[in-house]
Design a protein around this motif. Structure first.
Motif, PDB file in Angstrom:
ATOM      1  N   GLY A  58       0.806  -1.198  -0.045  1.00 15.37           N
ATOM      2  CA  GLY A  58      -0.119  -0.008  -0.121  1.00 15.37           C
ATOM      3  C   GLY A  58       0.822   1.008  -0.115  1.00 15.37           C
ATOM      4  N   PHE A  59       2.042   1.289  -0.722  1.00 18.22           N
ATOM      5  CA  PHE A  59       2.961   2.566  -0.631  1.00 18.22           C
ATOM      6  C   PHE A  59       2.364   3.489  -1.459  1.00 18.22           C
ATOM      7  N   PHE A  60       1.462   3.190  -2.428  1.00 16.27           N
ATOM      8  CA  PHE A  60       0.688   4.271  -3.235  1.00 16.27           C
ATOM      9  C   PHE A  60      -0.420   5.072  -2.426  1.00 16.27           C
ATOM     10  N   ARG A  61      -0.871   4.392  -1.498  1.00 18.68           N
ATOM     11  CA  ARG A  61      -1.870   5.195  -0.609  1.00 18.68           C
ATOM     12  C   ARG A  61      -1.141   6.308   0.082  1.00 18.68           C
ATOM     13  N   ASP A  62      -1.867   7.345   0.542  1.00 22.40           N
ATOM     14  CA  ASP A  62      -1.400   8.706   1.435  1.00 22.40           C
ATOM     15  C   ASP A  62      -0.501   7.939   2.462  1.00 22.40           C
ATOM     16  N   LYS A  63       0.664   8.245   2.375  1.00 23.66           N
ATOM     17  CA  LYS A  63       1.481   7.916   3.806  1.00 23.66           C
ATOM     18  C   LYS A  63       2.439   9.123   3.988  1.00 23.66           C
ATOM     19  N   GLU A  64       3.088   9.139   5.168  1.00 21.00           N
ATOM     20  CA  GLU A  64       3.952  10.093   5.535  1.00 21.00           C
ATOM     21  C   GLU A  64       5.184   9.692   5.063  1.00 21.00           C
ATOM     22  N   PRO A  65       5.806  10.802   4.001  1.00 19.50           N
ATOM     23  CA  PRO A  65       6.928  10.386   3.352  1.00 19.50           C
ATOM     24  C   PRO A  65       8.038   9.923   4.069  1.00 19.50           C
ATOM     25  N   THR A  66       8.358  10.625   5.149  1.00 19.43           N
ATOM     26  CA  THR A  66       9.606   9.940   5.815  1.00 19.43           C
ATOM     27  C   THR A  66       9.283   8.632   6.590  1.00 19.43           C
ATOM     28  N   ALA A  67       8.074   8.464   6.909  1.00 16.78           N
ATOM     29  CA  ALA A  67       7.797   6.866   7.066  1.00 16.78           C
ATOM     30  C   ALA A  67       8.118   5.822   6.590  1.00 16.78           C
ATOM     31  N   LEU A  68       8.424   6.022   5.389  1.00 19.80           N
ATOM     32  CA  LEU A  68       8.685   5.293   4.460  1.00 19.80           C
ATOM     33  C   LEU A  68      10.158   5.074   4.265  1.00 19.80           C
ATOM     34  N   PHE A  69      10.958   5.792   4.924  1.00 18.57           N
ATOM     35  CA  PHE A  69      12.482   5.534   4.810  1.00 18.57           C
ATOM     36  C   PHE A  69      12.985   4.415   5.116  1.00 18.57           C
ATOM     37  N   THR A  70      12.136   3.792   6.169  1.00 13.05           N
ATOM     38  CA  THR A  70      12.679   2.385   7.133  1.00 13.05           C
ATOM     39  C   THR A  70      12.059   1.228   6.457  1.00 13.05           C
ATOM     40  N   GLU A  71      10.878   1.510   5.790  1.00 14.12           N
ATOM     41  CA  GLU A  71      10.407   0.065   4.996  1.00 14.12           C
ATOM     42  C   GLU A  71      11.349  -0.904   4.337  1.00 14.12           C
ATOM     43  N   PRO A  72      11.444  -2.068   4.839  1.00 10.76           N
ATOM     44  CA  PRO A  72      12.518  -2.966   4.182  1.00 10.76           C
ATOM     45  C   PRO A  72      12.496  -3.050   2.688  1.00 10.76           C
ATOM     46  N   ALA A  73      11.254  -2.997   1.818  1.00  7.62           N
ATOM     47  CA  ALA A  73      11.334  -3.092   0.674  1.00  7.62           C
ATOM     48  C   ALA A  73      11.880  -1.844  -0.070  1.00  7.62           C
ATOM     49  N   VAL A  74      11.553  -0.584   0.782  1.00  7.74           N
ATOM     50  CA  VAL A  74      12.007   0.741   0.429  1.00  7.74           C
ATOM     51  C   VAL A  74      13.453   0.729   0.515  1.00  7.74           C
ATOM     52  N   VAL A  75      14.250   0.427   1.539  1.00  9.64           N
ATOM     53  CA  VAL A  75      15.446   0.335   1.859  1.00  9.64           C
ATOM     54  C   VAL A  75      16.140  -0.435   0.928  1.00  9.64           C
ATOM     55  N   GLN A  76      15.777  -1.633   0.537  1.00 11.80           N
ATOM     56  CA  GLN A  76      16.478  -2.551  -0.422  1.00 11.80           C
ATOM     57  C   GLN A  76      16.386  -1.977  -2.057  1.00 11.80           C
ATOM     58  N   MET A  77      15.396  -1.496  -2.330  1.00  9.56           N
ATOM     59  CA  MET A  77      15.344  -0.525  -3.766  1.00  9.56           C
ATOM     60  C   MET A  77      16.439   0.229  -3.598  1.00  9.56           C
ATOM     61  N   ALA A  78      16.346   1.284  -2.785  1.00  8.43           N
ATOM     62  CA  ALA A  78      17.092   2.264  -2.687  1.00  8.43           C
ATOM     63  C   ALA A  78      18.710   1.942  -2.612  1.00  8.43           C
TER      64      ALA A  78
END
Length: 444
Positions: free
Chosen positions: A183-203
Motif C-alpha cells: 500500500g505504498f501508493f496510498r497516502d503515507k507520511e513520506p519520511t515514514a517510508l524511509f525505513t520500510e524494508p522493501a524501500v530500503v532494499q530498492m534504494a
C-alpha cells in the motif's frame, strides 16, 4: 475501470482487454517520458531539480531524495572548482604580465577544469542510466492507479532496451509488486517510508547499480565507448588535491518546522574510507546487535577521493559502502534528523550550485556568475562532450556477480567523528569549503 487479480472474467473477455489497456497506457507514458531524457540531463541544476520533484511525487522512492542531496553537493563542488579556475585565469594573466613563470598556474587551471568535467561526467552518466528506470516505474504506477491492472508493470521489462541492466530492471519489478502489496501508493507520511524494508532494499540496490554503471562507463572503461575524461588522467592525484583544498565535504542542511526554508544546522561528512576491515567488522557488529561497538564513530582514515585504489574513489565497493552509510545516516539513524533534512530540501531555496542558499553570511549571493555549471570546458585534451553512452556497451552484471548486491545499510553514522559532524550554519565557512586562493600559487 478496475482489473484485479481476483476477477473471474474469461481470459479473452473484459479483464483481458483492460489488462492490455493498462499495459498500453504504461508504455505510452514511458515513451513520452523517455523523450525528455536528454533535456532533463542538461546540467547539474536540471537533474537536481528533477530528483526532488520525483521524490515528492513518489515518496516510496527515497533514492531520488538521496540523489537530489548528493547532486546538490556536486553542484557546490563544481562551482567551487570553477572559482579556482577563474582565480587561476586571473593569476595567469597577472604573472604573465610581470614576466614570471606561468606553467604551474596553467597546470592548476587545467587540473581543476578536468575535475569539474569528471564530476559532471559522473553525474550525467548516473542520470542517463537511472532516468529510464524512474520513468518506467512512474508509468507503471500511473497506469496501475488508473486501471487497477498490475500488468502495467510489464513496461519495466522494456528497460534493457534503454541500456538499463536487467538485474536492476528485475529489482524494480519486484519493488512495484511490493509497493502494491504494502500500500505504498496510498497516502503515507513520506519520511515514514524511509525505513520500510522493501524501500530500503530498492534504494540501496539503486546505489549498487549506479556505482557499478560508473565503473563500466567512466572509471574502468570496458570495450568501446565515448570518453568523458582523459583515460590517462591521474584520478587519485586529482582528488587528493581536491581533498587537500577542502572540497570533498558533503553538506546536508537541516531545517526546523518553524522555519523550514532556512538551514539551522548542517550535517557535514568528509568523503573518506575507513579501513575496509574495520568497516566490515562494525557492519557485522551492527547485524549481530552489538549496538555499542556499531555506533561508531566512523573514523575516516583515508580520503575517499585519494589514497590507495583499494580504499579510494576508484574502489566500487568503497563508493557503494559510502552510499549505504549515507542512506542510514540521513534517513534511518534518527527520524527527527531525517525529517529536518527532507524539510530543507523541500522548502529551502532552489538549487543554483551556490552554497549561499544555506549560508548567505559565508557565501555572498553576488558571487554567482553565469555558466558556473556549464558542461563546456575549453581546457583539457577532450574539448567536446561526447553525448550519451553507447547502448551496446556491456551490462555491469556481465562483469560482476549477477546479483544486485548487498542491499542492507551500513549502520554507521557518517556524520559522527572528527571528519563528520553537525555544525551551526554560520560555521560553514570555517569548514574549509572556501579555499584561500593564495594556496593555489604554491608550487612544488
Amino acid at each position: 475501470m478496475v482489473c484485479f487479480e481476483s476477477s473471474r472474467e474469461g481470459a479473452r473477455g473484459p479483464r483481458s482487454r483492460r489488462e492490455e489497456a493498462g499495459q498500453r497506457a504504461a508504455v505510452e507514458r514511458y515513451s513520452l517520458a523517455l523523450a525528455e531524457r536528454e533535456r532533463l540531463n542538461t546540467d547539474n541544476v536540471s537533474r537536481t531539480a528533477f530528483y526532488l520533484a520525483y521524490w515528492l511525487e513518489h515518496p516510496e522512492v527515497p533514492w531520488a531524495l538521496l540523489a537530489h542531496l548528493v547532486s546538490r553537493n556536486a553542484g557546490y563542488q563544481m562551482t567551487d572548482m570553477r572559482r579556482q579556475i577563474e582565480r587561476c585565469r586571473r593569476g595567469h594573466l597577472w604573472v604573465s604580465r610581470l614576466g614570471g613563470p606561468v606553467s604551474p598556474i596553467a597546470r592548476a587551471r587545467r587540473t581543476f577544469a578536468e575535475i569539474v568535467r569528471f564530476l559532471e561526467a559522473g553525474n550525467y552518466l548516473i542520470f542517463h542510466d537511472v532516468y529510464p528506470q524512474l520513468a518506467a516505474y512512474a508509468a507503471a504506477k500511473g497506469a496501475y492507479l488508473a486501471t487497477g491492472c498490475r500488468t502495467a508493470a510489464r513496461v519495466l521489462e522494456e528497460l534493457p532496451s534503454a541500456g538499463v541492466d536487467p538485474v536492476i530492471a528485475r529489482a524494480w519489478r519486484r519493488f512495484f509488486d511490493a509497493s502494491v502489496s504494502a500500500g505504498f501508493f496510498r497516502d503515507k507520511e513520506p519520511t515514514a517510508l524511509f525505513t520500510e524494508p522493501a524501500v530500503v532494499q530498492m534504494a540501496l540496490a539503486s546505489v549498487v547499480n549506479e556505482q557499478s554503471y560508473l565503473e563500466e562507463r567512466l572509471l574502468a572503461r570496458v570495450g568501446r565507448g565515448p570518453e568523458y575524461v582523459d583515460p590517462a588522467a591521474p584520478f587519485g592525484l586529482w582528488f587528493g588535491l581536491a581533498a587537500a583544498l577542502g572540497l570533498t565535504r558533503l553538506v546536508f542542511p537541516m531545517a526546523t518546522e518553524e522555519a523550514p526554508w532556512r538551514a539551522e544546522r548542517l550535517l557535514v561528512h568528509t568523503l573518506g574510507a575507513d579501513d575496509v576491515q574495520a568497516v566490515e567488522e562494525l557492519a557485522e557488529a551492527a547485524a549481530d546487535g552489538e549496538a555499542e561497538s556499531a555506533r561508531g564513530p566512523w573514523r575516516l582514515l583515508h580520503p575517499l577521493l585519494g589514497g590507495s585504489r583499494e580504499g579510494s574513489f576508484a574502489s566500487r565497493k568503497t563508493r557503494i559502502d559510502t552510499g549505504r552509510a549515507l542512506y542510514f545516516g540521513l534517513f534511518m539513524a534518527d527520524p527527527e534528523r531525517a525529517a529536518a533534512v527532507a524539510r530543507w530540501a523541500v522548502h529551502g531555496p532552489a538549487h543554483t550550485g551556490e552554497r549561499s542558499v544555506y549560508d548567505p553570511k559565508g557565501y555572498s549571493p553576488t558571487s554567482r556568475g553565469p555558466g558556473l555549471l556549464s558542461r563546456a570546458l575549453p581546457e583539457g585534451p577532450l574539448s567536446r562532450w561526447p553525448g550519451p553512452p553507447c547502448a551496446s556497451l556491456p551490462f555491469w552484471s556481465e562483469r560482476f556477480p549477477s546479483e544486485v548486491g548487498n542491499v542492507e545499510p551500513i549502520r554507521i553514522d557518517p556524520f559522527s567523528g572528527a571528519l563528520g559532524h553537525e555544525a551551526a550554519v554560520e560555521s560553514s565557512r570555517a569548514l574549509g569549503e572556501v579555499v584561500d586562493p593564495a594556496r593555489l600559487w604554491i608550487s612544488g
